[in-house]
Design a protein around this motif. Sequence first.
Motif, PDB file in Angstrom:
ATOM      1  N   HIS A   1       0.839  14.395   4.837  1.00  0.00           N
ATOM      2  CA  HIS A   1      -0.353  14.056   4.060  1.00  0.00           C
ATOM      3  C   HIS A   1      -0.398  14.875   2.773  1.00  0.00           C
ATOM      4  O   HIS A   1       0.337  15.835   2.610  1.00  0.00           O
ATOM      5  N   TYR A   2      -1.255  14.487   1.903  1.00  0.00           N
ATOM      6  CA  TYR A   2      -1.560  15.265   0.702  1.00  0.00           C
ATOM      7  C   TYR A   2      -3.013  15.682   0.794  1.00  0.00           C
ATOM      8  O   TYR A   2      -3.841  14.962   1.320  1.00  0.00           O
ATOM      9  N   ILE A   3      -3.325  16.825   0.246  1.00  0.00           N
ATOM     10  CA  ILE A   3      -4.710  17.272   0.198  1.00  0.00           C
ATOM     11  C   ILE A   3      -5.106  17.392  -1.264  1.00  0.00           C
ATOM     12  O   ILE A   3      -4.420  18.039  -2.053  1.00  0.00           O
TER      13      ILE A   3
ATOM     14  N   ASN B   1       5.807   4.840   5.398  1.00  0.00           N
ATOM     15  CA  ASN B   1       5.958   5.361   4.043  1.00  0.00           C
ATOM     16  C   ASN B   1       4.681   5.246   3.210  1.00  0.00           C
ATOM     17  O   ASN B   1       4.730   5.065   1.991  1.00  0.00           O
ATOM     18  N   ILE B   2       3.528   5.354   3.876  1.00  0.00           N
ATOM     19  CA  ILE B   2       2.225   5.341   3.208  1.00  0.00           C
ATOM     20  C   ILE B   2       1.672   6.760   3.257  1.00  0.00           C
ATOM     21  O   ILE B   2       1.575   7.361   4.320  1.00  0.00           O
ATOM     22  N   LYS B   3       1.320   7.292   2.106  1.00  0.00           N
ATOM     23  CA  LYS B   3       0.778   8.649   2.017  1.00  0.00           C
ATOM     24  C   LYS B   3      -0.719   8.632   2.317  1.00  0.00           C
ATOM     25  O   LYS B   3      -1.414   7.676   2.025  1.00  0.00           O
ATOM     26  N   PHE B   4      -1.203   9.731   2.885  1.00  0.00           N
ATOM     27  CA  PHE B   4      -2.623   9.893   3.188  1.00  0.00           C
ATOM     28  C   PHE B   4      -3.169  11.072   2.401  1.00  0.00           C
ATOM     29  O   PHE B   4      -2.559  12.142   2.370  1.00  0.00           O
ATOM     30  N   ALA B   5      -4.316  10.880   1.774  1.00  0.00           N
ATOM     31  CA  ALA B   5      -4.954  11.952   1.012  1.00  0.00           C
ATOM     32  C   ALA B   5      -6.361  12.195   1.541  1.00  0.00           C
ATOM     33  O   ALA B   5      -7.133  11.263   1.714  1.00  0.00           O
TER      34      ALA B   5
ATOM     35  N   LYS C   1      -7.634  10.805  17.003  1.00  0.00           N
ATOM     36  CA  LYS C   1      -6.951   9.542  16.688  1.00  0.00           C
ATOM     37  C   LYS C   1      -6.534   9.467  15.223  1.00  0.00           C
ATOM     38  O   LYS C   1      -5.601   8.756  14.867  1.00  0.00           O
ATOM     39  N   MET C   2      -7.206  10.240  14.364  1.00  0.00           N
ATOM     40  CA  MET C   2      -6.839  10.263  12.946  1.00  0.00           C
ATOM     41  C   MET C   2      -5.432  10.817  12.756  1.00  0.00           C
ATOM     42  O   MET C   2      -4.680  10.349  11.910  1.00  0.00           O
ATOM     43  N   PHE C   3      -5.058  11.803  13.545  1.00  0.00           N
ATOM     44  CA  PHE C   3      -3.732  12.398  13.414  1.00  0.00           C
ATOM     45  C   PHE C   3      -2.651  11.388  13.816  1.00  0.00           C
ATOM     46  O   PHE C   3      -1.592  11.335  13.197  1.00  0.00           O
ATOM     47  N   GLU C   4      -2.932  10.594  14.839  1.00  0.00           N
ATOM     48  CA  GLU C   4      -2.006   9.532  15.238  1.00  0.00           C
ATOM     49  C   GLU C   4      -1.895   8.489  14.113  1.00  0.00           C
ATOM     50  O   GLU C   4      -0.807   8.031  13.789  1.00  0.00           O
ATOM     51  N   LEU C   5      -3.023   8.158  13.514  1.00  0.00           N
ATOM     52  CA  LEU C   5      -3.031   7.201  12.412  1.00  0.00           C
ATOM     53  C   LEU C   5      -2.231   7.726  11.216  1.00  0.00           C
ATOM     54  O   LEU C   5      -1.439   6.997  10.624  1.00  0.00           O
ATOM     55  N   ILE C   6      -2.386   8.998  10.894  1.00  0.00           N
ATOM     56  CA  ILE C   6      -1.630   9.594   9.786  1.00  0.00           C
ATOM     57  C   ILE C   6      -0.129   9.537  10.082  1.00  0.00           C
ATOM     58  O   ILE C   6       0.678   9.225   9.204  1.00  0.00           O
ATOM     59  N   ASN C   7       0.250   9.797  11.327  1.00  0.00           N
ATOM     60  CA  ASN C   7       1.665   9.677  11.715  1.00  0.00           C
ATOM     61  C   ASN C   7       2.158   8.253  11.534  1.00  0.00           C
ATOM     62  O   ASN C   7       3.263   8.027  11.037  1.00  0.00           O
ATOM     63  N   ASN C   8       1.350   7.268  11.933  1.00  0.00           N
ATOM     64  CA  ASN C   8       1.730   5.861  11.785  1.00  0.00           C
ATOM     65  C   ASN C   8       1.875   5.489  10.314  1.00  0.00           C
ATOM     66  O   ASN C   8       2.800   4.755   9.947  1.00  0.00           O
ATOM     67  N   LEU C   9       0.972   5.978   9.478  1.00  0.00           N
ATOM     68  CA  LEU C   9       1.075   5.713   8.040  1.00  0.00           C
ATOM     69  C   LEU C   9       2.362   6.316   7.482  1.00  0.00           C
ATOM     70  O   LEU C   9       3.077   5.680   6.707  1.00  0.00           O
ATOM     71  N   HIS C  10       2.660   7.535   7.887  1.00  0.00           N
ATOM     72  CA  HIS C  10       3.859   8.224   7.417  1.00  0.00           C
ATOM     73  C   HIS C  10       5.118   7.431   7.777  1.00  0.00           C
ATOM     74  O   HIS C  10       6.035   7.307   6.961  1.00  0.00           O
ATOM     75  N   GLU C  11       5.155   6.886   8.982  1.00  0.00           N
ATOM     76  CA  GLU C  11       6.300   6.078   9.422  1.00  0.00           C
ATOM     77  C   GLU C  11       6.484   4.832   8.563  1.00  0.00           C
ATOM     78  O   GLU C  11       7.597   4.331   8.417  1.00  0.00           O
TER      79      GLU C  11
ATOM     80  N   ILE D   1       0.859  -1.186   0.000  1.00  0.00           N
ATOM     81  CA  ILE D   1       0.000   0.000   0.000  1.00  0.00           C
ATOM     82  C   ILE D   1       0.894   1.234   0.000  1.00  0.00           C
ATOM     83  O   ILE D   1       1.795   1.360   0.827  1.00  0.00           O
ATOM     84  N   LYS D   2       0.620   2.157  -0.917  1.00  0.00           N
ATOM     85  CA  LYS D   2       1.408   3.387  -1.015  1.00  0.00           C
ATOM     86  C   LYS D   2       0.594   4.633  -0.690  1.00  0.00           C
ATOM     87  O   LYS D   2       1.145   5.653  -0.348  1.00  0.00           O
ATOM     88  N   LEU D   3      -0.743   4.529  -0.833  1.00  0.00           N
ATOM     89  CA  LEU D   3      -1.599   5.698  -0.645  1.00  0.00           C
ATOM     90  C   LEU D   3      -2.959   5.266  -0.121  1.00  0.00           C
ATOM     91  O   LEU D   3      -3.524   4.287  -0.600  1.00  0.00           O
ATOM     92  N   ILE D   4      -3.452   6.002   0.862  1.00  0.00           N
ATOM     93  CA  ILE D   4      -4.817   5.818   1.362  1.00  0.00           C
ATOM     94  C   ILE D   4      -5.522   7.162   1.223  1.00  0.00           C
ATOM     95  O   ILE D   4      -5.019   8.183   1.684  1.00  0.00           O
ATOM     96  N   ALA D   5      -6.676   7.154   0.572  1.00  0.00           N
ATOM     97  CA  ALA D   5      -7.466   8.375   0.399  1.00  0.00           C
ATOM     98  C   ALA D   5      -8.810   8.216   1.084  1.00  0.00           C
ATOM     99  O   ALA D   5      -9.371   7.129   1.110  1.00  0.00           O
ATOM    100  N   SER D   6      -9.300   9.303   1.654  1.00  0.00           N
ATOM    101  CA  SER D   6     -10.581   9.263   2.342  1.00  0.00           C
ATOM    102  C   SER D   6     -11.349  10.559   2.109  1.00  0.00           C
ATOM    103  O   SER D   6     -10.762  11.640   2.050  1.00  0.00           O
ATOM    104  N   ASP D   7     -12.657  10.419   2.005  1.00  0.00           N
ATOM    105  CA  ASP D   7     -13.544  11.565   1.945  1.00  0.00           C
ATOM    106  C   ASP D   7     -13.546  12.248   3.311  1.00  0.00           C
ATOM    107  O   ASP D   7     -13.243  11.622   4.319  1.00  0.00           O
TER     108      ASP D   7
END
Length: 65
Positions: free
Chosen positions: A60-62, A35-39, A23-33, A2-8
Amino acid sequence: MIKLIASDMDGTLVNDEGKINEKMFELINNLHEKNIKFAAASGRFYSQLSKNFRKNKDKHYIYIT
């Protein structure tokens, strides 16, 4: 791999009060660690999205739709 997770945003990340669960911010940090991008996909203005995610501004990316 998995390289990218996007959510509405509305109805998914943002609650009825218009806030994102902390908790979403903690999850985004975990994804970043890992090497998974969040959109965050939204029709909101970039300025509003930038404020929503200022805690994770480098992790993250917006995307504006």
